[in-house]
Design a protein around this motif. Structure first.
Motif, PDB file in Angstrom:
ATOM      1  N   ARG A 277       0.831  -1.199   0.000  1.00 18.41           N
ATOM      2  CA  ARG A 277       0.000   0.000   0.000  1.00 18.41           C
ATOM      3  C   ARG A 277       0.868   1.252   0.000  1.00 18.41           C
ATOM      4  O   ARG A 277       0.579   2.242  -0.649  1.00 18.41           O
ATOM      5  N   LEU A 278       1.956   1.221   0.758  1.00 16.47           N
ATOM      6  CA  LEU A 278       2.825   2.387   0.847  1.00 16.47           C
ATOM      7  C   LEU A 278       4.013   2.294  -0.105  1.00 16.47           C
ATOM      8  O   LEU A 278       5.084   2.834   0.175  1.00 16.47           O
ATOM      9  N   ASN A 279       3.799   1.623  -1.232  1.00 19.50           N
ATOM     10  CA  ASN A 279       4.915   1.382  -2.144  1.00 19.50           C
ATOM     11  C   ASN A 279       5.579   2.682  -2.572  1.00 19.50           C
ATOM     12  O   ASN A 279       6.798   2.753  -2.716  1.00 19.50           O
ATOM     13  N   PHE A 280       4.759   3.736  -2.755  1.00 21.18           N
ATOM     14  CA  PHE A 280       5.331   4.994  -3.234  1.00 21.18           C
ATOM     15  C   PHE A 280       6.308   5.582  -2.219  1.00 21.18           C
ATOM     16  O   PHE A 280       7.182   6.362  -2.567  1.00 21.18           O
ATOM     17  N   LEU A 281       6.160   5.186  -0.965  1.00 23.28           N
ATOM     18  CA  LEU A 281       7.061   5.657   0.077  1.00 23.28           C
ATOM     19  C   LEU A 281       8.329   4.818   0.119  1.00 23.28           C
ATOM     20  O   LEU A 281       9.443   5.332   0.223  1.00 23.28           O
ATOM     21  N   PHE A 282       8.114   3.499   0.010  1.00 20.81           N
ATOM     22  CA  PHE A 282       9.256   2.592   0.117  1.00 20.81           C
ATOM     23  C   PHE A 282      10.223   2.768  -1.029  1.00 20.81           C
ATOM     24  O   PHE A 282      11.439   2.648  -0.859  1.00 20.81           O
ATOM     25  N   VAL A 283       9.674   3.067  -2.222  1.00 21.07           N
ATOM     26  CA  VAL A 283      10.600   3.168  -3.363  1.00 21.07           C
ATOM     27  C   VAL A 283      11.484   4.391  -3.246  1.00 21.07           C
ATOM     28  O   VAL A 283      12.484   4.504  -3.937  1.00 21.07           O
ATOM     29  N   LEU A 284      11.132   5.318  -2.351  1.00 24.34           N
ATOM     30  CA  LEU A 284      11.972   6.491  -2.179  1.00 24.34           C
ATOM     31  C   LEU A 284      13.244   6.153  -1.419  1.00 24.34           C
ATOM     32  O   LEU A 284      14.144   6.972  -1.340  1.00 24.34           O
ATOM     33  N   SER A 285      13.267   4.968  -0.817  1.00 19.85           N
ATOM     34  CA  SER A 285      14.438   4.626  -0.019  1.00 19.85           C
ATOM     35  C   SER A 285      15.007   3.289  -0.446  1.00 19.85           C
ATOM     36  O   SER A 285      14.547   2.242   0.006  1.00 19.85           O
ATOM     37  N   PRO A 286      15.996   3.301  -1.298  1.00 25.64           N
ATOM     38  CA  PRO A 286      16.608   2.047  -1.729  1.00 25.64           C
ATOM     39  C   PRO A 286      17.154   1.240  -0.555  1.00 25.64           C
ATOM     40  O   PRO A 286      17.117   0.012  -0.570  1.00 25.64           O
ATOM     41  N   THR A 287      17.612   1.940   0.474  1.00 23.16           N
ATOM     42  CA  THR A 287      18.132   1.233   1.643  1.00 23.16           C
ATOM     43  C   THR A 287      17.046   0.388   2.285  1.00 23.16           C
ATOM     44  O   THR A 287      17.247  -0.789   2.579  1.00 23.16           O
ATOM     45  N   ALA A 288      15.895   1.029   2.493  1.00 22.28           N
ATOM     46  CA  ALA A 288      14.803   0.299   3.135  1.00 22.28           C
ATOM     47  C   ALA A 288      14.392  -0.897   2.284  1.00 22.28           C
ATOM     48  O   ALA A 288      14.140  -1.989   2.806  1.00 22.28           O
ATOM     49  N   MET A 289      14.303  -0.677   0.994  1.00 19.12           N
ATOM     50  CA  MET A 289      13.928  -1.783   0.100  1.00 19.12           C
ATOM     51  C   MET A 289      14.924  -2.929   0.231  1.00 19.12           C
ATOM     52  O   MET A 289      14.549  -4.101   0.286  1.00 19.12           O
ATOM     53  N   ALA A 290      16.185  -2.562   0.268  1.00 22.49           N
ATOM     54  CA  ALA A 290      17.211  -3.603   0.380  1.00 22.49           C
ATOM     55  C   ALA A 290      17.042  -4.370   1.681  1.00 22.49           C
ATOM     56  O   ALA A 290      17.161  -5.598   1.712  1.00 22.49           O
ATOM     57  N   VAL A 291      16.781  -3.637   2.748  1.00 22.54           N
ATOM     58  CA  VAL A 291      16.587  -4.302   4.044  1.00 22.54           C
ATOM     59  C   VAL A 291      15.394  -5.244   3.977  1.00 22.54           C
ATOM     60  O   VAL A 291      15.462  -6.383   4.435  1.00 22.54           O
ATOM     61  N   VAL A 292      14.295  -4.757   3.421  1.00 21.28           N
ATOM     62  CA  VAL A 292      13.088  -5.592   3.320  1.00 21.28           C
ATOM     63  C   VAL A 292      13.404  -6.874   2.563  1.00 21.28           C
ATOM     64  O   VAL A 292      13.077  -7.976   2.999  1.00 21.28           O
ATOM     65  N   ALA A 293      14.042  -6.719   1.408  1.00 22.86           N
ATOM     66  CA  ALA A 293      14.353  -7.891   0.594  1.00 22.86           C
ATOM     67  C   ALA A 293      15.282  -8.844   1.333  1.00 22.86           C
ATOM     68  O   ALA A 293      15.067 -10.057   1.349  1.00 22.86           O
ATOM     69  N   ALA A 294      16.311  -8.277   1.968  1.00 28.06           N
ATOM     70  CA  ALA A 294      17.284  -9.125   2.654  1.00 28.06           C
ATOM     71  C   ALA A 294      16.629  -9.889   3.796  1.00 28.06           C
ATOM     72  O   ALA A 294      16.797 -11.101   3.942  1.00 28.06           O
ATOM     73  N   VAL A 295      15.889  -9.168   4.615  1.00 24.07           N
ATOM     74  CA  VAL A 295      15.217  -9.830   5.740  1.00 24.07           C
ATOM     75  C   VAL A 295      14.282 -10.903   5.223  1.00 24.07           C
ATOM     76  O   VAL A 295      14.225 -12.019   5.750  1.00 24.07           O
ATOM     77  N   GLY A 296      13.526 -10.584   4.170  1.00 21.67           N
ATOM     78  CA  GLY A 296      12.616 -11.574   3.606  1.00 21.67           C
ATOM     79  C   GLY A 296      13.359 -12.817   3.157  1.00 21.67           C
ATOM     80  O   GLY A 296      12.971 -13.943   3.485  1.00 21.67           O
ATOM     81  N   GLY A 297      14.439 -12.616   2.423  1.00 24.48           N
ATOM     82  CA  GLY A 297      15.184 -13.758   1.916  1.00 24.48           C
ATOM     83  C   GLY A 297      15.750 -14.610   3.035  1.00 24.48           C
ATOM     84  O   GLY A 297      15.614 -15.838   3.048  1.00 24.48           O
ATOM     85  N   VAL A 298      16.402 -13.974   3.975  1.00 22.01           N
ATOM     86  CA  VAL A 298      17.014 -14.722   5.066  1.00 22.01           C
ATOM     87  C   VAL A 298      15.960 -15.469   5.866  1.00 22.01           C
ATOM     88  O   VAL A 298      16.132 -16.638   6.209  1.00 22.01           O
ATOM     89  N   THR A 299      14.863 -14.775   6.135  1.00 24.07           N
ATOM     90  CA  THR A 299      13.787 -15.443   6.872  1.00 24.07           C
ATOM     91  C   THR A 299      13.283 -16.660   6.125  1.00 24.07           C
ATOM     92  O   THR A 299      13.019 -17.705   6.719  1.00 24.07           O
ATOM     93  N   ALA A 300      13.161 -16.517   4.802  1.00 27.15           N
ATOM     94  CA  ALA A 300      12.620 -17.618   4.006  1.00 27.15           C
ATOM     95  C   ALA A 300      13.449 -18.874   4.206  1.00 27.15           C
ATOM     96  O   ALA A 300      12.915 -19.955   4.482  1.00 27.15           O
ATOM     97  N   ILE A 301      14.765 -18.738   4.100  1.00 32.53           N
ATOM     98  CA  ILE A 301      15.585 -19.942   4.192  1.00 32.53           C
ATOM     99  C   ILE A 301      15.756 -20.386   5.644  1.00 32.53           C
ATOM    100  O   ILE A 301      15.754 -21.569   5.948  1.00 32.53           O
ATOM    101  N   PHE A 302      15.836 -19.424   6.532  1.00 25.31           N
ATOM    102  CA  PHE A 302      15.973 -19.736   7.948  1.00 25.31           C
ATOM    103  C   PHE A 302      14.809 -20.599   8.436  1.00 25.31           C
ATOM    104  O   PHE A 302      15.005 -21.661   9.049  1.00 25.31           O
ATOM    105  N   ALA A 303      13.619 -20.138   8.148  1.00 25.51           N
ATOM    106  CA  ALA A 303      12.435 -20.878   8.608  1.00 25.51           C
ATOM    107  C   ALA A 303      12.327 -22.224   7.926  1.00 25.51           C
ATOM    108  O   ALA A 303      11.887 -23.202   8.525  1.00 25.51           O
ATOM    109  N   ALA A 304      12.723 -22.260   6.643  1.00 25.67           N
ATOM    110  CA  ALA A 304      12.643 -23.533   5.916  1.00 25.67           C
ATOM    111  C   ALA A 304      13.529 -24.583   6.577  1.00 25.67           C
ATOM    112  O   ALA A 304      13.142 -25.747   6.709  1.00 25.67           O
TER     113      ALA A 304
END
Lengths: 672, 101, 171
Positions: A277-304
């Protein structure tokens, strides 16, 4: 227009259902209560469909229906409305929530039929739908937050539904508290937004309204990283990412339909929805996007990895959910918001099915949840088995099931935005997913039944109210992904197209911000006039095919390995343990000891602090001692001084009179 | 020397002080009541002096009212004292302090 | 002439008052008070109020003090046990505070030149029975009636209090 009014009813009818069931409780018979509850969600679903159809009839750029119940707060320039709005994204979420919710309500009629708290259960369940709809259809960030908190509350109520068991109540508390920690970050993020925007608004524009936020996104750009990271903290709590995922496995203490609805299909996706929903805000911050992606990825494999070693059927599914949520975060992090939402939808179908299926199994096994004593249920529970298998194929990502389309899209977006590392993590986790799911299926449905003869006697297929939703969800797990049939495979990519206006700025900038390679794409993105459809044709469709085929093969490999290890040669697992993998096994079984670590790092010190400082020091010492007893002491001392004036000696009283006269006389004589 | 208003007021003041001090000092309730009468007498003198100053007989009327009031008050007060004596066998006000805190 | 009378009667009044306070015996105090009241009557006479002087003697010295003496005789007896010693010496300063204050006022007043002299002689008919009666039943009629009610009430009250424990009809 008429559809505006319908919006509020989509949200409020479940509330009505909850109120009736909650207040009348035992006075309603189970039939009536169940009927009412299912009907209210059914009505919500029908109304959502109606408004959705209205939206399809509108122009793509203006697909928005809004309904204002009134002004919530107006303090100077601070203006917030009770605003519901449905756009393309809201429509998708609403349909998923009410649709899957409706099926789960039907299922619950059968599952909870013998429970004393039947009416209370449905009251909570309806209340949850109400809160979730407020979250999804909220027109501004505050309404979203109200729904956010509401679902957190309902999660607590439903996890601890059988509160007589201490463990269940503790699990409920854990969920709520961990969520709260996340919400703290969310709130700070909201405050930041408010502080920055408030001076620039007049009193008419609703602060936090999504349309307003989008307009003024430029103002928020300098602080976007901070805001987005804070909001993401809230998302980690609600959507069970590292570091706040710990509540989700414990939440399995609640009834299985609850796990299906709240902890698989709907509530946990709220974090993903918020970011989308707040995509227009998140895209303003590449850092935040990177964090989101990284956390998502790590969580995915960690939980698996953790899911590989769990013995409780619901725990496996819980960690699986955490893992899949990681995929959704990964998608959003690389700018593919619509793909993330696509996975939300398909995941809702097959994960709900998995949970409901496991509920059927547990029901049949007289409430046994440990897979080590299951087995051979394939012949006794045919419908459950068939639908469960469908869901397993879906989650593994086998073509043409729903999971293939969404998961494959995510991996493709990760690859094409240049994040090869993330792609690799996702790819690996997909293999693990197939493996542990097959393990689950084998242990549960194949081989010899390992339960006691008592339990074996009672194994029976579930009643129709439970199997019909399973079948419906199985069908959806098969065909649900087809509306996202990608371009490279000859489809129209209708899902992504439908959501495009919502993410228009997002997708473009996301690709721009997050990729590190792909020079050819770079040149194209520089040109701001390039629209998204044109971009699509620029993709190397050949690469897409390759990756898709590799994914499917890898998934099938995982499934086959799982079959092999656990069915054909059951001894391999034990040999692995003895060969020194025992340490790894224990680590995974005990979930990397994360809970224990949190306990030592935060809970024990916190407890010590509360005990010695806050309780003994502040409460007993300061408040009781100084303030309460102290003020009493002061009064006592004052009183004992004043008491000397009340000695009953008439002459003393008379003397004080004369002193008064003297004072008066002196005053008069010296004032003139 | 000519006697002015001042002389009478000073006299009244001194009499009043005497009564006031006596009231505080004495323990015998009856003597205390007599001191009250003395104080009232002082006020009578003041009224009479001012009546003479202004040539207004109203002062004399007030003095008569004062007489009546003093008489009533003495009567009631003594009746109360008698009652107290009947119950407590004492008129020493120092012994009458059950109202103390 | 007037001056002499004033000094004499005033002195006697003060003497009576002081002696009354200082006596140990209640009866003697009462007698000194009678003496003081008669001197006060003299003051009233000097002030041109013959009626007042007579009433003072009749009512105060004659009725009220007699009443006091009756009660004194009836109760305790002349000397109270607790009054062997008048007052512990240390308390005198405390008690003296108000009198000192008033004395300060008086001295201040005397030092200032604010003296108001009387008219040489009072207006005709001042202080006579006729004039007082005229005022009582004329201008101050209401006060007169009210004071009679006060006396009535006091009468009833004294009777009720003085009767002692008797079987009341409603007990």
């Amino acid at each position: 227009m008429q559809s505006e009014i319908l919006l509020r009813w989509i949200v409020l009818v479940p509330l009505l259902g909850a109120a009736l069931n909650g207040l009348l409780n035992r006075r309603l018979s189970k039939q009536v209560a169940g009927l009412m509850a299912c009907a209210s969600v059914g009505v919500s679903f029908v109304l959502s469909v109606v408004v959705f159809l209205r939206l399809t009839g509108m122009e793509a750029e203006n697909r928005l229906v809004q309904d204002t119940l009134g002004t919530w707060m107006q303090l100077g320039h601070f203006h917030v409305d009770l605003l519901f709005s449905m756009d393309q994204l809201g429509a998708v979420m609403a349909l998923v929530v009410t649709g899957v919710g409706f099926l789960i309500h039907i299922y619950s009629l059968g599952y909870m039929a013998h429970d004393d708290g039947f009416q209370r259960y449905f009251a909570y369940l309806n209340l949850f739908i109400f809160a979730m709809m407020t979250l999804v259809l909220g027109g501004n960030l505050l309404m979203l937050f109200v729904g956010w908190e509401g679902v957190g509350l309902c999660s607590y109520l439903l996890i601890g539904f059988w509160f007589n068991e201490d463990a269940n109540a503790s699990a409920g508390k854990k969920a709520f508290i961990v969520n709260r920690i996340g919400d703290f970050g969310f709130l700070i993020g909201m405050f930041l937004i408010g502080t920055i925007l408030l001076p620039h608004l007049n009193g008419d524009e609703g602060l936090f309204s999504f349309t307003v936020l989008r307009e003024h996104a430029g103002l928020l750009a300098p602080s976007a990283t901070a805001i987005c990271l804070l909001l993401f903290v809230g998302a980690t709590g609600k959507s069970a990412q590292i570091p706040l995922y710990i509540w989700l496995p414990d939440a399995m203490a609640g009834p299985t339909p609850v796990s299906a609805l709240i902890h698989a299909a709907t509530m946990v996706t709220a974090g993903v929805y918020m970011i989308a929903r707040l995509n227009f805000l998140f895209v303003l911050s590449p850092t935040a996007m990177a964090v989101v992606a990284a956390v998502g990825g790590v969580t995915a494999i960690f939980a698996a990895t953790i899911a590989l070693a769990q013995n409780d059927i619901k725990k496996v599914l819980a960690y699986s959910t955490v893992s899949q949520l990681g995929y959704m975060m990964l998608a959003c992090g690389v700018g593919a918001f619509s793909v993330g939402i696509f996975h939300v939808m398909t995941h809702a179908f097959f994960k709900a099915l998995l949970f409901l299926g496991s509920g059927s199994v547990i029901h049949a096994m007289s409430n046994e949840q440990d897979m080590r004593v299951m087995g051979g249920l394939r012949s006794r529970l045919p419908v459950t088995y068939a639908t469960f298998m469908a869901a397993t194929l879906a989650i593994a990502g086998v073509f043409p099931f729903a999971g293939f389309f969404s998961k494959d899209e995510i991996l493709w977006k990760a690859w094409s935005s240049g994040n090869t590392v993330l792609w690799a993590i996702g790819f690996l986790a997909a293999g693990l997913t197939a493996f542990y799911m097959m393990r689950l299926v084998v242990l549960t449905f194949f081989g010899e039944n390992r339960a006691s003869s008592e339990v074996r006697k009672h194994i029976h297929e579930s009643p129709a109210t439970m199997t019909i939703p399973l079948v419906v969800l199985a069908i959806l797990s098969l065909v649900g992904g087809w509306i996202g049939w990608p371009h490279f495979m000859g489809g129209g990519g209708w899902f992504e197209q439908w959501l495009e206006p919502v993410f228009a700025t997002g997708a473009q900038a996301g690709v721009h911000g997050a990729h590190t390679g792909a020079a050819a794409l770079d040149v194209m993105v520089q040109n701001a006039q390039m629209n998204h459809a044109a971009l699509e044709t620029m993709h190397e469709t050949g690469m897409e095919w390759t990756l898709a085929i590799i994914s499917v093969l890898w998934a099938i490999l995982g499934l086959v390995l799982g079959w092999f290890v656990y069915f054909k040669r059951a001894g391999i697992a034990d040999a692995f343990k003895k060969a020194g993998g025992g340490f790894v096994y224990r680590l995974l079984l005990n979930k990397y000891y994360v809970d224990e670590a949190y306990d030592a790092a935060f809970i024990r010190p916190g407890y010590r602090l509360s005990r010695s400082v806050l309780w003994k020091g502040v409460d007993a010492g300061l408040i009781d001692g100084v303030l309460v007893n102290g003020s009493a002491l002061v009064v006592y001392l004052l009183g004992s001084v004043l008491r000397l004036f009340q000695n009953g000696m008439i002459r003393f009283y008379a003397w004080t009179f004369t002193i008064g006269v003297a004072v008066f006389v002196l005053y008069l004589s010296f004032s003139s | 020397m000519e006697i002015t208003l001042t002389h009478y007021l000073v006299l009244a003041g001194l009499v009043f002080i005497t009564g006031m001090v006596g009231f505080v000092v004495r323990r015998n309730a009856l003597v205390m009541m007599m001191c009250i009468e003395l104080m009232l007498c002082a006020t009578n003198i003041v009224f009479a002096a001012f009546a003479r100053l202004h040539g207004d007989g109203g002062g004399h009327v007030f003095v008569l009212m004062n007489f009546a009031v003093a008489a009533s008050e003495a009567a009631i007060g003594l009746a109360i004292l008698v009652e107290i004596y009947r119950r407590r066998r004492t008129v020493n006000v120092d012994d009458l302090k059950t109202l103390m805190e | 002439m007037e001056g002499l009378l004033f000094w004499f009667c005033g002195g006697m009044l003060l003497l009576g008052g002081v002696m009354m306070v200082l006596q140990r015996s209640a009866v003697v105090s009462a007698v000194w008070l009678v003496f003081a009241f008669i001197s006060a009557a003299g003051i009233f006479a000097v002030l041109g109020g013959p009626f007042l002087a007579v009433m003072q003697v009749l009512v105060y010295a004659g009725a009220i003090m007699v009443l006091f003496l009756f009660v004194i005789m009836m109760l305790q007896g002349p000397v109270l046990e607790g009054e062997r010693r008048l007052m512990p010496a240390g308390l005198w300063p405390l008690v003296a505070v108000p009198p000192v204050a008033v004395l300060v006022l008086i001295i201040g007043y005397l030092r200032s030149d604010a003296t108001v002299a009387f008219a040489a002689s009072p207006p005709a008919g001042f202080g006579t029975v006729e004039s007082v009666a005229g005022l009582l039943l004329g201008r101050y009629l209401l006060a007169f009636e009210l004071i009679s009610i006060v006396l009535l009430v006091a009468l009833i009250g004294a009777l009720a209090l003085g009767r002692g424990e008797r079987k009341l009809p409603w007990k």
